[in-house]
Design a protein around this motif. Structure first.
Motif, mmCIF file in Angstrom:
data_model
loop_
_atom_site.group_PDB
_atom_site.id
_atom_site.type_symbol
_atom_site.label_atom_id
_atom_site.label_comp_id
_atom_site.label_asym_id
_atom_site.label_seq_id
_atom_site.Cartn_x
_atom_site.Cartn_y
_atom_site.Cartn_z
ATOM 1 N N VAL A 14 -6.380 15.165 85.065
ATOM 2 C CA VAL A 14 -5.897 14.132 84.145
ATOM 3 C C VAL A 14 -7.008 13.663 83.213
ATOM 4 O O VAL A 14 -6.813 13.504 82.005
ATOM 5 N N ARG A 170 -4.318 6.537 79.181
ATOM 6 C CA ARG A 170 -3.511 7.576 79.832
ATOM 7 C C ARG A 170 -2.920 7.089 81.146
ATOM 8 O O ARG A 170 -1.853 7.559 81.557
ATOM 9 N N LEU A 174 0.944 7.568 81.547
ATOM 10 C CA LEU A 174 1.485 8.370 82.638
ATOM 11 C C LEU A 174 2.486 7.588 83.484
ATOM 12 O O LEU A 174 3.538 8.109 83.866
ATOM 13 N N THR A 177 5.680 7.315 81.516
ATOM 14 C CA THR A 177 6.385 8.590 81.466
ATOM 15 C C THR A 177 7.109 8.867 82.781
ATOM 16 O O THR A 177 8.275 9.282 82.800
ATOM 17 N N THR A 303 3.065 9.074 77.549
ATOM 18 C CA THR A 303 1.816 9.773 77.861
ATOM 19 C C THR A 303 1.089 10.191 76.591
ATOM 20 O O THR A 303 -0.140 10.104 76.496
#
Length: 433
Positions: A14, A170, A174, A177, A303
């Motif tokens: 990631v 992020r 994430l 999402t 994301t």
């Protein structure tokens, strides 16, 4: 956490690098726990976001007020209470939270109270009806909203101490999402049946959302947070009012608050798109498409916005705000023009989808920007002051947009679109952090 654990390996993918310098703004002890904390926070956020989407006051709770036979006027209180009720008290909440060097417990408490409030709503729906049921839902929503404010203040600080600066966007993206994808799947299951929802359906929906918040509290309890800066004080209210001086003395922060205030048009516009659709066709026929649009927008965009925010959160705010303003102008303009097009009511779910994408960008951009622009105790102060001010302005602007809507929902969209344009200009004047 052991070197080479599953969390370590996933985090490396990631984060897309193994450079220890990414932890330059957090302690060495906290840096060692980043992989595990990163995914614990994502999991907890995902659970709460699923709960949020399952009891959206613009859809589910509004229908629920009608379904239990409560006066329709109560439905008009849901969104202001849900938003402002969680924002306005944050000035006082922030003054209380910053006394403690470890603050994850406040988030755990807030999440647990939200879960219990929603479970209480499920009980109200099952046992009461009419005005009593409606007042019960609204009263529990007040508790829910204040608890949400506790989580908001605590999360900014815990995230700032447990996740490095270049990875926060992020993380937010994430989690949005994942929750969007989960809710999208759930929505498909819910709307696979054409029959009208029963009280058992609403009760189960609320109960499921409540359990999600309780589970999130248990997950967040396992976050490894190290003590940070704290400030005592004998009078939290005095400290809270003192924090307002930031708007006068801290110019970059004041400019950010102004920008955020103007860009909140991206959230206020959604109900007017739904109302325009209802004027064209039965809202029941379009309901599934609106809920799906909201879920899908989070799944496909959050994301991307999150990774972009790690490069420039200011740019993400600008782009999201510009897209939201464009949607408001186009949808409002089409309606004002009076052009009759067959199937035009399907324009509004599409516009709702694009607006949801835009709002995700504005939300992720401004959250990342504020966490990055402050450190230590100041981060908590920034969160509390800005959220309290925005909570008051939401009531004011919400009232103004409602008054403009007397001329037509399309005119309200046009006014909000113009407000969004001003927000984009204001955002362009901010400095990157």
């Amino acid at each position: 956490m052991a070197k080479g654990s599953l969390a370590d390996r996933l985090y490396e993918k990631v984060a897309n690098d193994e450079d220890a310098r990414t932890c330059s703004d957090i302690s060495e002890d906290a840096c060692r726990e980043v992989p595990g904390n990163f995914f614990r926070i994502i999991f907890a956020n995902t659970l709460t976001k699923v709960g949020d989407l399952l009891i959206n006051p613009k859809t589910v709770l509004a229908w629920l007020i009608s379904a239990v036979g409560a006066p329709g006027a109560l439905a008009g209180l849901l969104v202001p209470i849900r938003e402002s009720g969680s924002l306005i008290p944050q000035l006082l909440i922030g003054a209380l939270v910053r006394r403690y060097p470890v603050r994850k417990g406040f988030w755990v408490l807030g999440s647990a109270l939200q879960g219990l409030s929603v479970l209480g709503m499920a009980l109200v729906v099952w046992l009461l009806e009419g005005l009593a049921a409606g007042l019960g839902i609204v009263g529990l929503l007040v508790v829910f909203s204040v608890s949400r404010g506790v989580c908001s203040v605590a999360m900014k600080d815990v995230q700032g101490k447990c996740v490095p600066k270049s990875r926060r966007g992020r993380l937010t993206g994430l989690s949005a999402t994942l929750s969007g994808a989960l809710t999208f799947a759930l929505t498909l299951l819910v709307f696979s049946n054409d029959s009208d929802p029963s009280m058992l359906f609403y009760t189960a929906l609320l109960a499921g959302a409540g359990v999600a918040w309780l589970a999130a509290a248990l997950v967040f309890l396992r976050v490894d947070e190290y003590p940070g800066a704290s400030e005592g004080g004998s009078n939290a209210l005095r400290e809270a009012w003192s924090s307002l001086s930031l708007l006068k003395t801290d110019v970059p922060f004041r400019r950010f608050v102004v920008t955020r205030a103007l860009l909140m048009a991206s959230s206020l516009a959604s109900p007017f798109l739904v109302l325009l659709a209802k004027q064209q066709s039965s809202l029941g026929l379009l309901l599934g498409s609106f809920v799906l649009a909201s879920s899908l927008a989070s799944a496909v965009s959050a994301t991307v916005w999150g990774y972009m925010a790690d490069s420039s959160s200011r740019t993400v705010m600008i782009r999201g705000g510009a897209l939201a303003a464009l949607v408001c102008m186009v949808a409002g303009g089409v309606s004002v023009s009076g052009v009759e097009v067959e199937g035009v009511h399907w324009l509004y779910p599409v516009a709702f989808f694009v607006l949801a994408i835009a709002h995700a960008g504005v939300r992720i951009g401004r959250k990342t920007y504020m966490v990055d622009m402050a450190g230590g105790t100041k981060r908590t102060d920034y969160t509390a002051v800005s959220n309290t001010v925005i909570g008051v302005l939401l009531l004011v602007v919400g009232g103004i947009s409602a008054a403009v809507a007397l001329l037509g929902n399309d005119w309200a969209l046009l006014v909000l679109g113009g407000m969004g344009v001003m927000g984009v200009v204001s955002g362009a004047l901010l400095k990157d952090v």
